[in-house]
Scaffold this motif. Structure first.
Motif, PDB file in Angstrom:
ATOM      1  N   ALA A  77       0.828  -1.204   0.000  1.00  0.00           N
ATOM      2  CA  ALA A  77       0.000   0.000   0.000  1.00  0.00           C
ATOM      3  C   ALA A  77       0.866   1.259   0.000  1.00  0.00           C
ATOM      4  O   ALA A  77       0.579   2.218  -0.737  1.00  0.00           O
ATOM      5  N   ALA A  78       1.923   1.262   0.797  1.00  0.00           N
ATOM      6  CA  ALA A  78       2.795   2.438   0.860  1.00  0.00           C
ATOM      7  C   ALA A  78       3.411   2.737  -0.499  1.00  0.00           C
ATOM      8  O   ALA A  78       3.490   3.905  -0.930  1.00  0.00           O
ATOM      9  N   TYR A  79       3.840   1.692  -1.196  1.00  0.00           N
ATOM     10  CA  TYR A  79       4.445   1.879  -2.523  1.00  0.00           C
ATOM     11  C   TYR A  79       3.449   2.465  -3.508  1.00  0.00           C
ATOM     12  O   TYR A  79       3.745   3.462  -4.194  1.00  0.00           O
ATOM     13  N   TYR A  80       2.253   1.881  -3.587  1.00  0.00           N
ATOM     14  CA  TYR A  80       1.309   2.340  -4.608  1.00  0.00           C
ATOM     15  C   TYR A  80       0.651   3.664  -4.242  1.00  0.00           C
ATOM     16  O   TYR A  80       0.286   4.450  -5.135  1.00  0.00           O
ATOM     17  N   LYS A  86       2.515  10.447  -7.622  1.00  0.00           N
ATOM     18  CA  LYS A  86       3.401  10.824  -8.741  1.00  0.00           C
ATOM     19  C   LYS A  86       2.718  10.641 -10.094  1.00  0.00           C
ATOM     20  O   LYS A  86       3.349  10.836 -11.136  1.00  0.00           O
ATOM     21  N   ASP A  87       1.433  10.231 -10.070  1.00  0.00           N
ATOM     22  CA  ASP A  87       0.689   9.937 -11.301  1.00  0.00           C
ATOM     23  C   ASP A  87       1.445   8.904 -12.136  1.00  0.00           C
ATOM     24  O   ASP A  87       1.598   9.037 -13.356  1.00  0.00           O
TER      25      ASP A  87
END
Length: 286
Positions: A77-80, A86-87
């Protein structure tokens, strides 16, 4: 709007088994032991495997994705969430559901339970259809698009065994499809015997394999996932068994779409080099 539910809450027990005498990069092996399979950095510059699945889904026309996570997962979740700011997720709206583990267990309750919990956490999907798949298989944009456009209440991709490159012994560890003369699923047989494989080839005329990618009506899916009994040997609620029940109890609604193509997957550490080489060869654009 195309809804996609990605199951990423498993414990990856086969991936975490030790691999002796391997040429697999030690950093990748370390990630395989510590991270969810979809987050292993097998792509260019360490890009996670799941990025490529999401890219194919967006290319096929999906807009909204819910990733069902293990309650101990602090990475995905943190990554996505960071990538979305950052779009950098190809226009997808990515959200998350947590597959909670019952108090009397140390592992999640299975894939049918993951689907149930994911749907229950997103009731706004009711009245529509969704596609559900594993996080450790790289489904093509073609497969995603077929199911996104499925006109029936339920559907699944029927992968030709020869296209996947599966030999007879590997087929025996999969789920094969018995279909009627109109191409509707009658039943899924997991870990088939030699006789069942021969029977399938004789009746259907081909050997189709399910790789756990399905398209389902929300209410239909929730009804069957909730009522799915525990598998006696695995002690888990299995999604393929629920799909087989849907087909058996609702004749002519689960359409099987034949596909002849290779599909990389991350089952164990022996797959890491194969997948890495495939991504480098096939995904020049990301």
């Amino acid at each position: 709007m195309g809804h996609l539910l990605i199951l990423a809450g498993g414990t990856s027990s086969r991936m975490k088994k030790e691999l002796e005498g391997s040429t697999v990069n030690s950093e990748l092996q370390k990630q395989a032991n510590e991270m969810p399979k979809g987050m292993i950095g097998v792509g260019k510059g360490g890009r996670p495997f799941l990025d490529y699945q999401l890219y194919n889904a967006a290319k096929a026309g999906f807009k909204e994705v819910v990733i069902v996570l293990n309650q101990k997962d602090t990475i995905t979740a943190a990554y996505y969430e960071s990538q979305q700011t950052k779009d950098a997720v190809w226009g997808l709206n990515i959200r998350f559901a947590i597959q909670k583990i019952p108090d009397n267990r140390i592992k999640p309750l299975g894939t049918a339970d993951a689907v149930q919990q994911g749907l229950e956490q997103f009731p706004e999907w009711e009245g529509s259809k969704f596609t559900v798949c594993n996080s450790d298989n790289l489904y093509s944009s073609n497969a995603f698009q077929i199911l996104l456009n499925n006109p029936y209440p339920a559907g699944l991709i029927s992968y030709e065994a020869s296209g996947l490159g599966f030999d007879h012994e590997k087929v025996k560890n999969c789920a094969i499809l018995f279909e009627d003369k109109n191409g509707f699923l009658e039943k899924l047989i997991e870990k088939p015997t030699d006789n069942q494989i021969l029977e399938c080839q004789e009746i259907v005329g081909r050997l189709g394999i399910s790789m756990n990618i399905f398209n389902l009506d929300y209410s239909l899916a929730l009804q069957y996932m909730r009522s799915q009994p525990l598998n006696e040997s695995r002690n888990e609620k299995e999604m393929p068994e629920a799909i087989s029940r849907i087909a058996a109890e609702n004749k002519g609604i689960v359409k099987a779409f034949p596909v002849h193509e290779f599909m990389p997957d991350l089952t164990s550490k022996t797959d890491l080099n194969i997948v890495q080489e495939y991504l480098e060869r096939e995904f020049k654009e990301i």
